[in-house]
Design a protein around this motif. Structure first.
Motif, short mmCIF file in Angstrom:
data_model
loop_
_atom_site.label_atom_id
_atom_site.label_comp_id
_atom_site.label_asym_id
_atom_site.label_seq_id
_atom_site.Cartn_x
_atom_site.Cartn_y
_atom_site.Cartn_z
N THR A 185 0.87 -1.20 -0.03
CA THR A 185 0.08 0.04 -0.04
C THR A 185 0.97 1.25 -0.06
N PHE A 186 1.88 1.23 0.84
CA PHE A 186 2.56 2.45 1.08
C PHE A 186 3.50 2.62 -0.42
N SER A 187 4.10 1.63 -0.81
CA SER A 187 4.96 1.78 -2.29
C SER A 187 4.02 2.26 -3.44
N ILE A 188 2.80 1.59 -3.37
CA ILE A 188 1.66 2.08 -4.54
C ILE A 188 1.37 3.53 -4.38
N ALA A 189 1.11 3.90 -3.12
CA ALA A 189 1.01 5.30 -2.70
C ALA A 189 2.13 6.32 -3.17
N TRP A 190 3.26 5.86 -2.85
CA TRP A 190 4.36 6.78 -3.07
C TRP A 190 4.51 6.68 -4.54
N PHE A 191 4.49 5.78 -5.13
CA PHE A 191 4.58 6.08 -6.79
C PHE A 191 3.46 6.49 -7.41
N GLY A 192 2.32 6.34 -6.85
CA GLY A 192 1.06 7.05 -7.39
C GLY A 192 1.08 8.41 -7.11
N GLY A 193 1.62 8.80 -6.17
CA GLY A 193 1.78 10.10 -5.94
C GLY A 193 2.82 10.95 -6.62
N PHE A 194 3.77 10.25 -6.58
CA PHE A 194 5.19 10.52 -7.94
C PHE A 194 4.36 10.87 -9.40
N LEU A 195 3.93 9.88 -9.82
CA LEU A 195 3.17 9.85 -11.10
C LEU A 195 1.96 11.12 -11.15
N LEU A 196 1.27 11.20 -10.11
CA LEU A 196 0.20 12.48 -10.09
C LEU A 196 0.98 13.80 -10.02
N LEU A 197 2.24 13.89 -9.16
CA LEU A 197 2.95 15.12 -9.31
C LEU A 197 3.49 15.43 -10.57
N ILE A 198 3.95 14.36 -11.46
CA ILE A 198 4.36 14.64 -12.52
C ILE A 198 3.47 15.17 -13.64
N ALA A 199 2.29 14.42 -13.54
CA ALA A 199 1.10 14.77 -14.44
C ALA A 199 0.55 16.03 -14.29
N PHE A 200 0.29 16.53 -12.90
CA PHE A 200 -0.39 17.74 -12.48
C PHE A 200 0.21 18.66 -11.79
N ALA A 201 1.41 18.49 -11.67
CA ALA A 201 2.28 19.81 -11.02
C ALA A 201 3.62 19.88 -11.86
N PRO A 202 3.74 19.62 -13.18
CA PRO A 202 5.09 19.79 -13.69
C PRO A 202 5.82 20.98 -13.31
N ASP A 203 5.13 22.11 -13.18
CA ASP A 203 6.05 23.09 -12.73
C ASP A 203 6.90 22.87 -11.68
N LEU A 204 6.14 22.47 -10.45
CA LEU A 204 6.67 22.13 -9.37
C LEU A 204 7.91 20.93 -9.55
N MET A 205 7.43 19.89 -10.37
CA MET A 205 8.50 18.92 -10.38
C MET A 205 9.63 19.59 -11.08
N ALA A 206 9.66 20.45 -11.93
CA ALA A 206 10.87 21.15 -12.73
C ALA A 206 11.85 21.82 -11.74
N THR A 207 11.30 22.04 -10.42
CA THR A 207 11.95 22.86 -9.48
C THR A 207 13.48 22.21 -9.42
N ILE A 208 14.35 23.29 -9.53
CA ILE A 208 15.72 22.84 -9.60
C ILE A 208 16.27 22.91 -7.98
N LEU A 209 16.69 21.86 -7.49
CA LEU A 209 17.02 21.89 -6.10
C LEU A 209 18.68 22.29 -5.92
N VAL A 210 19.19 21.67 -6.73
CA VAL A 210 20.67 21.97 -6.81
C VAL A 210 20.96 21.71 -8.48
N PRO A 211 21.97 22.54 -8.93
CA PRO A 211 22.40 22.61 -10.48
C PRO A 211 22.56 21.00 -10.79
N GLY A 212 21.62 20.57 -11.74
CA GLY A 212 21.63 19.33 -12.19
C GLY A 212 20.73 18.16 -11.69
N LEU A 213 19.77 18.75 -10.39
CA LEU A 213 19.10 17.71 -9.84
C LEU A 213 17.55 18.60 -9.60
N SER A 214 16.50 18.00 -10.22
CA SER A 214 15.28 18.58 -10.20
C SER A 214 14.63 17.66 -9.06
#
Length: 116
Positions: free
Chosen positions: A42-71
């Motif tokens: 359940t936790f693994s599916i939720a973590w992966f599902g959350g990741f996919l949802l963020l990729i799909a619905f929050a692309p600007d957030l996911m494009a945030t650069i944390l350090v050069p070369g790492l979003s």
């Protein structure tokens, strides 16, 4: 038509298996292992599902650069690998501390039943 009949030896083995399956140590082993697997899945599916949802619905957030070369997307993507290692470590830890002792108790029941 021939009807399949089991040998006395097969019936005796089945009787032992049935009695072990009804024993408290075996039932506790199945219960505890199933609970762990369900929680980890359940936790693994939720973590992966959350990741996919963020990729799909929050692309600007996911494009945030944390350090050069790492979003953020790369960081969360790599976290999937870390999750596999953590779940594996937790399973091994639970196995050593909980599952193996219960398995040994269930095996003792099997030996007692077989000795009768």
């Amino acid at each position: 038509m021939s009807q399949h009949t089991s040998s006395p030896e097969q019936r005796e083995k089945q009787k032992i298996l049935d009695e072990v399956a009804r024993s408290e140590p075996f039932r506790e082993l199945v219960r505890r292992r199933s609970r762990f697997v369900r929680a980890a899945l359940t936790f693994s599916i939720a973590w992966f599902g959350g990741f996919l949802l963020l990729i799909a619905f929050a692309p600007d957030l996911m494009a945030t650069i944390l350090v050069p070369g790492l979003s953020l997307a790369y960081l969360l993507g790599f976290s999937q690998f870390a999750l596999v290692w953590v779940v594996t470590w937790l399973y091994i830890r639970m196995s050593d501390r909980v599952f193996v002792p219960l398995q040994e108790r269930a095996l003792l029941v099997a030996e007692e039943v077989a000795a009768r």
